[in-house]
Scaffold this motif. Sequence first.
Motif, mmCIF file in Angstrom:
data_model
loop_
_atom_site.group_PDB
_atom_site.id
_atom_site.type_symbol
_atom_site.label_atom_id
_atom_site.label_comp_id
_atom_site.label_asym_id
_atom_site.label_seq_id
_atom_site.Cartn_x
_atom_site.Cartn_y
_atom_site.Cartn_z
ATOM 1 N N GLU A 146 -50.613 -34.033 10.657
ATOM 2 C CA GLU A 146 -49.231 -33.981 10.170
ATOM 3 C C GLU A 146 -48.285 -34.668 11.158
ATOM 4 O O GLU A 146 -47.355 -35.379 10.760
ATOM 5 N N LEU A 147 -48.515 -34.437 12.459
ATOM 6 C CA LEU A 147 -47.668 -35.041 13.485
ATOM 7 C C LEU A 147 -47.778 -36.562 13.447
ATOM 8 O O LEU A 147 -46.770 -37.272 13.561
ATOM 9 N N ARG A 148 -48.984 -37.070 13.281
ATOM 10 C CA ARG A 148 -49.179 -38.521 13.255
ATOM 11 C C ARG A 148 -48.482 -39.150 12.056
ATOM 12 O O ARG A 148 -47.966 -40.264 12.147
ATOM 13 N N VAL A 149 -48.458 -38.439 10.940
ATOM 14 C CA VAL A 149 -47.755 -38.951 9.757
ATOM 15 C C VAL A 149 -46.261 -39.021 10.020
ATOM 16 O O VAL A 149 -45.571 -39.972 9.646
ATOM 17 N N ALA A 150 -45.739 -37.990 10.707
ATOM 18 C CA ALA A 150 -44.297 -37.922 10.968
ATOM 19 C C ALA A 150 -43.862 -38.786 12.141
ATOM 20 O O ALA A 150 -42.663 -39.018 12.337
ATOM 21 N N ALA A 151 -44.825 -39.264 12.927
ATOM 22 C CA ALA A 151 -44.513 -39.954 14.176
ATOM 23 C C ALA A 151 -43.681 -41.211 13.954
ATOM 24 O O ALA A 151 -43.903 -41.985 13.022
ATOM 25 N N ALA A 152 -42.705 -41.401 14.836
ATOM 26 C CA ALA A 152 -41.891 -42.614 14.808
ATOM 27 C C ALA A 152 -42.754 -43.811 15.189
ATOM 28 O O ALA A 152 -43.713 -43.684 15.934
ATOM 29 N N THR A 153 -42.363 -44.980 14.662
ATOM 30 C CA THR A 153 -43.140 -46.196 14.937
ATOM 31 C C THR A 153 -42.540 -47.022 16.061
ATOM 32 O O THR A 153 -43.108 -48.023 16.462
ATOM 33 N N SER A 154 -41.401 -46.594 16.590
ATOM 34 C CA SER A 154 -40.695 -47.455 17.537
ATOM 35 C C SER A 154 -40.984 -47.145 19.004
ATOM 36 O O SER A 154 -40.381 -47.730 19.887
ATOM 37 N N ARG A 239 -26.831 -33.448 21.065
ATOM 38 C CA ARG A 239 -27.841 -32.711 20.303
ATOM 39 C C ARG A 239 -28.874 -33.621 19.637
ATOM 40 O O ARG A 239 -30.064 -33.309 19.595
ATOM 41 N N GLU A 240 -28.394 -34.756 19.107
ATOM 42 C CA GLU A 240 -29.314 -35.640 18.378
ATOM 43 C C GLU A 240 -30.256 -36.401 19.302
ATOM 44 O O GLU A 240 -31.139 -37.123 18.830
ATOM 45 N N ARG A 241 -30.078 -36.280 20.600
ATOM 46 C CA ARG A 241 -30.979 -36.914 21.565
ATOM 47 C C ARG A 241 -31.728 -35.864 22.384
ATOM 48 O O ARG A 241 -32.097 -36.093 23.537
ATOM 49 N N ARG A 242 -31.958 -34.715 21.767
ATOM 50 C CA ARG A 242 -32.685 -33.642 22.440
ATOM 51 C C ARG A 242 -33.790 -33.127 21.523
ATOM 52 O O ARG A 242 -33.568 -32.907 20.342
ATOM 53 N N LEU A 268 -38.639 -35.254 14.782
ATOM 54 C CA LEU A 268 -38.757 -36.693 15.025
ATOM 55 C C LEU A 268 -37.728 -37.508 14.253
ATOM 56 O O LEU A 268 -37.261 -38.546 14.724
ATOM 57 N N SER A 269 -37.355 -37.060 13.067
ATOM 58 C CA SER A 269 -36.456 -37.850 12.233
ATOM 59 C C SER A 269 -35.066 -38.014 12.844
ATOM 60 O O SER A 269 -34.342 -38.955 12.505
ATOM 61 N N GLN A 270 -34.677 -37.115 13.760
ATOM 62 C CA GLN A 270 -33.339 -37.208 14.340
ATOM 63 C C GLN A 270 -33.254 -38.242 15.448
ATOM 64 O O GLN A 270 -32.156 -38.651 15.846
ATOM 65 N N LEU A 271 -34.400 -38.688 15.962
ATOM 66 C CA LEU A 271 -34.392 -39.568 17.132
ATOM 67 C C LEU A 271 -34.158 -41.018 16.739
ATOM 68 O O LEU A 271 -34.743 -41.531 15.796
#
Length: 279
Positions: A146-154, A239-242, A268-271
Amino acid sequence: MVLAAMIMTCGPAAAQEAPPARVISLNMCTDQLLLDLAEPRQIAGLSPFAADAARSFLATQAQALPILSGSAEEVMVLRPDLVVSGTFTKRATREFIRARGVTLEEFAPVRTIAETKRQITRFGEITGAGAKAAARNAEIDAALAELRVAAATSRLRVLPLARRGWVSGANSLMSDLLAEAGLVNAAGELGIRTGGRTTLEQIVHLRPDAIVISHDEDRAEDQGLALLLHPSIQTLFPRERRILLPERLTICGGAMLAEAMRMLASQLSQLKPRDAAAR
């Protein structure tokens, strides 16, 4: 008939040793494995930190069980079949226990998810909880998927920052967890391997995309947390960078690791990366 009976008695099922009836843990991380995998009736004692809710993931379960001081003499009075400890438990304590013929199994601090799974498997073997261990590892695998699916690509750069500027280094369980989430532990740029302290100036100069913290409070209860409330940190990391990952989810490997993965995936989506010009 007698020969047949002897063959049956000596078969694989009979040769299998019974699970230890009395197990003692001398380390907080082995506490977690014992609480998660063993039957409560098997647990003869836990370390002094087992019931610390801030660090022990299974503190509530521990409160109903014997909490020991950790002394070798106390262990021997309780006459355990098995003692589990960390490799950093006092050598004199470990040698004292071994010298008296008690089985002692040591577990080193884990630095990767793979090491965590191996320890869970081994713990299941020595406590007779192989099926529970396999189920726990399957849960970790599912959470990791699940984590790998949600993981950011950047490949965002993040810095795990704790009390008094303590940073989890590049060669740590935290770093492996972040890597699986598509993130880079910026502690590697500071030359920190397993863990070490950094300064406010170094953090400002490093300018990671986000920080990973175990507390997110508006006031510092002591000097250890004051760094996180410094104006420079507040400005650089709103907050959005924590990323919030409580210490009890990452300090050890075991049942808590799947929860840490799920919590990380949800954030992850907030980063977002900083603008290149701002670095």
